[in-house]
Write a protein that holds these residues in place. Sequence first.
Motif, PDB file in Angstrom:
ATOM      1  N   PHE A 154       1.002  -0.921   0.285  1.00 53.26           N
ATOM      2  CA  PHE A 154      -0.135  -0.248  -0.126  1.00 53.26           C
ATOM      3  C   PHE A 154       0.663   1.036  -0.158  1.00 53.26           C
ATOM      4  N   MET A 155       1.652   1.452   0.955  1.00 53.62           N
ATOM      5  CA  MET A 155       2.644   2.611   0.629  1.00 53.62           C
ATOM      6  C   MET A 155       3.900   2.528  -0.384  1.00 53.62           C
ATOM      7  N   GLY A 156       4.236   1.519  -1.321  1.00 54.25           N
ATOM      8  CA  GLY A 156       4.808   1.670  -2.343  1.00 54.25           C
ATOM      9  C   GLY A 156       3.963   2.216  -3.618  1.00 54.25           C
ATOM     10  N   PHE A 157       2.149   2.050  -3.319  1.00 51.17           N
ATOM     11  CA  PHE A 157       1.571   2.667  -4.261  1.00 51.17           C
ATOM     12  C   PHE A 157       1.322   4.048  -3.910  1.00 51.17           C
ATOM     13  N   ILE A 186      14.048   6.197  -1.131  1.00 53.93           N
ATOM     14  CA  ILE A 186      13.575   6.560  -0.426  1.00 53.93           C
ATOM     15  C   ILE A 186      13.496   6.245   1.070  1.00 53.93           C
ATOM     16  N   ASN A 187      13.598   7.827   1.630  1.00 57.17           N
ATOM     17  CA  ASN A 187      14.694   7.521   3.335  1.00 57.17           C
ATOM     18  C   ASN A 187      13.649   8.090   4.278  1.00 57.17           C
ATOM     19  N   MET A 192      10.504   1.302   6.251  1.00 59.42           N
ATOM     20  CA  MET A 192      11.040   0.405   4.899  1.00 59.42           C
ATOM     21  C   MET A 192      12.341   0.914   4.891  1.00 59.42           C
ATOM     22  N   GLU A 193      12.814   1.862   5.694  1.00 58.91           N
ATOM     23  CA  GLU A 193      13.997   2.434   5.976  1.00 58.91           C
ATOM     24  C   GLU A 193      15.132   1.699   4.702  1.00 58.91           C
ATOM     25  N   LYS A 414      14.665  -7.797   2.717  1.00 57.17           N
ATOM     26  CA  LYS A 414      16.278  -7.820   3.265  1.00 57.17           C
ATOM     27  C   LYS A 414      15.049  -6.966   5.118  1.00 57.17           C
ATOM     28  N   GLU A 415      13.954  -7.761   4.720  1.00 59.22           N
ATOM     29  CA  GLU A 415      13.058  -7.475   6.001  1.00 59.22           C
ATOM     30  C   GLU A 415      13.468  -8.359   6.924  1.00 59.22           C
TER      31      GLU A 415
END
Length: 482
Positions: A154-157, A186-187, A192-193, A414-415
Amino acid sequence: MDAVPMTNQKKAHVLFVPYPAQSHVKCMLKLAKLLHHKGFKITFINTQSNHKRLLKSGGTSFLAEASDFQFRTVPDGLPAGTDDDIEYTQPIEELWSYLGTNFHDFFLDLVSELETRVTCIICDGFMTYTNMINAADMFKVPIILFWTMAACGFMGFYQVKVLMEKGLVPVEDENDLIDGYLNMEINWIPGMEGICYRDLPEFTRYTKPNDPSFNFLMETAQAADNVSHMIIHTFDDLESRLVEEIKSLFPNVYTVGPLQLLLNQITKETKKSNFNGYSLWKEEPECIQWLQSKEPNSVVYVNFGSLTIMSLEELLEFGWGLVNSNHYFLWIIRADMVDGEPVVLPQDLQEMISKKGFLANWCSQEEVLNHPSVGGFLTHGGWGSIIESLSAGVPMICWPVSGDQQTNCRQMCKEWEVGIQIGKNVKRDEVQKLVSVLLDGEQGNRLRNKARDWKKLAESATGSYGTSALDVEKLANQIMKL
């Protein structure tokens, strides 16, 4: 913790509007069945061809024991056809365009004809482009958006809105879409660091403000700002900081995953399979029969979802890589997976596959993933597949293709540390190597142990007092108040 049962006179009536793709329909059907169990009247809207396919695959068989659960259909632009040709998968662009033009009016007519007043609408977040918020306002019915994806998806969109506000999109020149730009970090997203621009959905990489897909994403992101309640198919422990961030941005957020594990709480006393009833394709029981003779963790399951299209060359690279790994594999190959054409494998590859592989058109994916012989999953990284694999404690190899899959894949590797990404330009040697790593190697064991840890946390989230169980209860109580 069930909601207080409602009498027939006081039953709330929930209308579900899914985006008409397999994973979206499946996810929304699960939530619909969960709310139906809590005493709600359900109306579920399918496109006509999808509903024919659901009927043919046995996906509505649960209705025999389900009162106050009804399906309604809207046209999708396809000819009526016959029972013999409903396996046709409509091109998503064609369907998207047709519904964008026509769905709103179909929906108004459908709701006007319902015998019982609708209490609320649970609408797929990606159906807001059909002007669903306006339709809900016309009927004075509250609307809840359901994102059938992870919080990271969702955050990506949603970032298309943020990127535009920051002046980073649309990109002025296509020549700027090179590694340096795509590797831009995208920091600003907690949880999502370190994520890069290339890890966001490819739909954000547009150079023309009037691009239809770019505008679709912008409208979808803005729609999220215009509703007071939204649902996400994740669980808090998996994406805790990201869920916290989303809850700080939006007033009422419910995390309700994994939905299958919540349904299992209802049906655990029955002997029936909990995984059937959601597929637009006929599931082949021979898949499970083949798995029965295999040792624990000895099989890699391969499925690239319901929409992925690949070239014949890519398919052959996967095939030879699987064969050369010398491991057992169960491979789902849809009839329309290769550029929409029938799949015909070379004779020599077919002969090699017959030694250790099993091919099928479709299967009960969750039943397969929960089979003890399955030790790994080669997937496209769709969220439905990932959360089902996490629920089963199965590690993954990911080959992302489109949409939120790249974002999901990045988080998975990664996470959450449960997967390995395979290169976009797939090569048989890499497939062979990663399958062996996943099933035989020390790294594969680490990934498997981590996946099993997430499985335990998912089970905890869906237990009686888990975060997802409590959020479903809050959602049910909120709908009852409406």
